[in-house]
Design a protein around this motif. Structure first.
Motif, mmCIF file in Angstrom:
data_model
loop_
_atom_site.group_PDB
_atom_site.id
_atom_site.type_symbol
_atom_site.label_atom_id
_atom_site.label_comp_id
_atom_site.label_asym_id
_atom_site.label_seq_id
_atom_site.Cartn_x
_atom_site.Cartn_y
_atom_site.Cartn_z
ATOM 1 N N UNK A 35 0.813 -1.214 0.000
ATOM 2 C CA UNK A 35 0.000 0.000 0.000
ATOM 3 C C UNK A 35 0.841 1.255 0.000
ATOM 4 N N UNK A 36 1.935 1.235 0.750
ATOM 5 C CA UNK A 36 2.834 2.381 0.798
ATOM 6 C C UNK A 36 3.440 2.651 -0.576
ATOM 7 N N UNK A 37 3.910 1.603 -1.238
ATOM 8 C CA UNK A 37 4.503 1.766 -2.575
ATOM 9 C C UNK A 37 3.455 2.298 -3.554
ATOM 10 N N UNK A 38 2.247 1.720 -3.539
ATOM 11 C CA UNK A 38 1.183 2.184 -4.433
ATOM 12 C C UNK A 38 0.858 3.661 -4.205
ATOM 13 N N UNK A 39 0.775 4.071 -2.943
ATOM 14 C CA UNK A 39 0.441 5.464 -2.649
ATOM 15 C C UNK A 39 1.576 6.422 -3.008
ATOM 16 N N UNK A 40 2.817 6.002 -2.814
ATOM 17 C CA UNK A 40 3.946 6.851 -3.214
ATOM 18 C C UNK A 40 3.974 7.035 -4.732
ATOM 19 N N UNK A 41 3.770 5.955 -5.473
ATOM 20 C CA UNK A 41 3.747 6.053 -6.931
ATOM 21 C C UNK A 41 2.560 6.898 -7.382
ATOM 22 N N UNK A 42 1.404 6.712 -6.733
ATOM 23 C CA UNK A 42 0.215 7.495 -7.086
ATOM 24 C C UNK A 42 0.461 8.981 -6.877
ATOM 25 N N UNK A 43 1.094 9.348 -5.759
ATOM 26 C CA UNK A 43 1.333 10.771 -5.502
ATOM 27 C C UNK A 43 2.337 11.341 -6.499
ATOM 28 N N UNK A 44 3.354 10.572 -6.846
ATOM 29 C CA UNK A 44 4.327 11.023 -7.838
ATOM 30 C C UNK A 44 3.667 11.216 -9.204
ATOM 31 N N UNK A 45 2.853 10.241 -9.622
ATOM 32 C CA UNK A 45 2.167 10.358 -10.912
ATOM 33 C C UNK A 45 1.139 11.489 -10.899
ATOM 34 N N UNK A 46 0.476 11.707 -9.778
ATOM 35 C CA UNK A 46 -0.491 12.808 -9.683
ATOM 36 C C UNK A 46 0.226 14.148 -9.849
ATOM 37 N N UNK A 104 3.048 14.622 -11.517
ATOM 38 C CA UNK A 104 3.436 14.725 -12.928
ATOM 39 C C UNK A 104 2.240 15.047 -13.816
ATOM 40 N N UNK A 105 1.073 14.474 -13.507
ATOM 41 C CA UNK A 105 -0.138 14.769 -14.273
ATOM 42 C C UNK A 105 -0.511 16.238 -14.123
ATOM 43 N N UNK A 106 -0.489 16.735 -12.889
ATOM 44 C CA UNK A 106 -0.811 18.146 -12.659
ATOM 45 C C UNK A 106 0.172 19.046 -13.399
ATOM 46 N N UNK A 107 1.422 18.681 -13.365
ATOM 47 C CA UNK A 107 2.442 19.497 -14.057
ATOM 48 C C UNK A 107 2.220 19.457 -15.569
ATOM 49 N N UNK A 108 1.880 18.289 -16.108
ATOM 50 C CA UNK A 108 1.617 18.176 -17.543
ATOM 51 C C UNK A 108 0.425 19.043 -17.927
ATOM 52 N N UNK A 109 -0.621 19.003 -17.125
ATOM 53 C CA UNK A 109 -1.811 19.808 -17.420
ATOM 54 C C UNK A 109 -1.511 21.305 -17.336
ATOM 55 N N UNK A 110 -0.650 21.708 -16.394
ATOM 56 C CA UNK A 110 -0.271 23.115 -16.283
ATOM 57 C C UNK A 110 0.488 23.594 -17.513
ATOM 58 N N UNK A 111 1.206 22.713 -18.162
ATOM 59 C CA UNK A 111 2.046 23.090 -19.304
ATOM 60 C C UNK A 111 1.282 23.147 -20.619
ATOM 61 N N UNK A 112 0.003 22.765 -20.613
ATOM 62 C CA UNK A 112 -0.777 22.832 -21.846
ATOM 63 C C UNK A 112 -0.930 24.283 -22.290
ATOM 64 N N UNK A 113 -0.895 24.493 -23.598
ATOM 65 C CA UNK A 113 -1.127 25.836 -24.129
ATOM 66 C C UNK A 113 -2.611 26.168 -23.996
ATOM 67 N N UNK A 114 -2.963 27.426 -24.216
ATOM 68 C CA UNK A 114 -4.376 27.818 -24.145
ATOM 69 C C UNK A 114 -5.208 27.042 -25.159
ATOM 70 N N UNK A 118 -1.333 6.728 -18.189
ATOM 71 C CA UNK A 118 -0.362 7.245 -17.215
ATOM 72 C C UNK A 118 -0.873 8.500 -16.525
ATOM 73 N N UNK A 119 -1.657 9.308 -17.231
ATOM 74 C CA UNK A 119 -2.217 10.519 -16.638
ATOM 75 C C UNK A 119 -3.462 10.221 -15.795
ATOM 76 N N UNK A 120 -4.142 9.132 -16.092
ATOM 77 C CA UNK A 120 -5.385 8.789 -15.401
ATOM 78 C C UNK A 120 -5.171 7.907 -14.175
ATOM 79 N N UNK A 121 -4.120 7.129 -14.125
ATOM 80 C CA UNK A 121 -3.945 6.036 -13.178
ATOM 81 C C UNK A 121 -3.697 6.441 -11.714
#
Length: 185
Positions: A34-45, A47-57, A112-115
């Motif tokens: 559970x710890x590994x799953x949650x650490x990976x989930x937070x890291x991917x979340x 990265x997803x937020x950062x990817x969404x922030x970098x989208x152009x208008x 990868x962005x949804x998981x």
């Protein structure tokens, strides 16, 4: 979440290998998994937020348009029911048809962005099962009953969040109910 899991994990992880029963091994496996799953989930979340922030208008507008088209009944459904399409947005222009290899890459990237959320849920389930097994193994029955009751009492609220769904009417209803409270009990 990972910090909480690490604290909970400390109650059984310090058992020496010679003293570990099968139940302690299962508890530790659930806690560490559970710890590994949650650490990976937070890291991917992140990265997803950062990817969404970098989208152009333009890309943001297209993403919103795709979401809207997915969540609405669309022009076809409205025309079939005979309703007006004046307030509906036009469906987004689909991208060129990808090659089979490109389709696999696109699926993998979007997954990868949804998981992160499913991984977080799975990690919490592992931690919950680990706590339940720990409590029922190492504490008196009354403790197991009370902890189990606490989990069962909280399940309707978790289910409620997922029940909101993407239906516009239900979401509007929830928004208005929240507005009535305005943060107050």
């Amino acid at each position: 979440m990972a910090g909480i899991q690490a604290q909970v994990m400390s109650i059984s992880i310090n058992t020496s290998l010679e003293d570990q029963s099968t139940k302690v091994c299962i508890i530790n496996a659930l806690f560490v998994g559970g710890l590994v799953l949650d650490l990976v989930a937070s890291f991917l979340a992140f990265l997803t937020a950062r990817w969404l922030q970098r989208l152009s208008k333009t890309e943001r507008a297209e993403l919103e348009q795709v979401f809207e088209a997915k969540n609405s009944k669309g022009l076809k459904g409205a025309l079939e029911k005979g309703t007006s399409t004046a307030n509906q947005t036009q469906p987004p222009t689909p991208p060129p048809t990808p090659t089979p290899g490109e389709r696999i890459i696109l699926f993998w990237c979007s997954l990868s962005l949804f998981i992160p959320m499913p991984l977080l849920v799975l990690g919490v389930i592992c931690m919950t099962l680990g706590i339940e097994i720990y409590v029922w193994t190492f504490h008196k029955t009354i403790v197991g009953i009370l902890v189990s009751f606490a989990y069962v009492a909280l399940v309707p609220f978790v289910v409620g969040v997922f029940t909101i769904g993407s239906g516009e009417e239900r979401r509007k209803g929830v928004i208005h109910e929240l507005g009535k409270r305005q943060g107050d009990w």
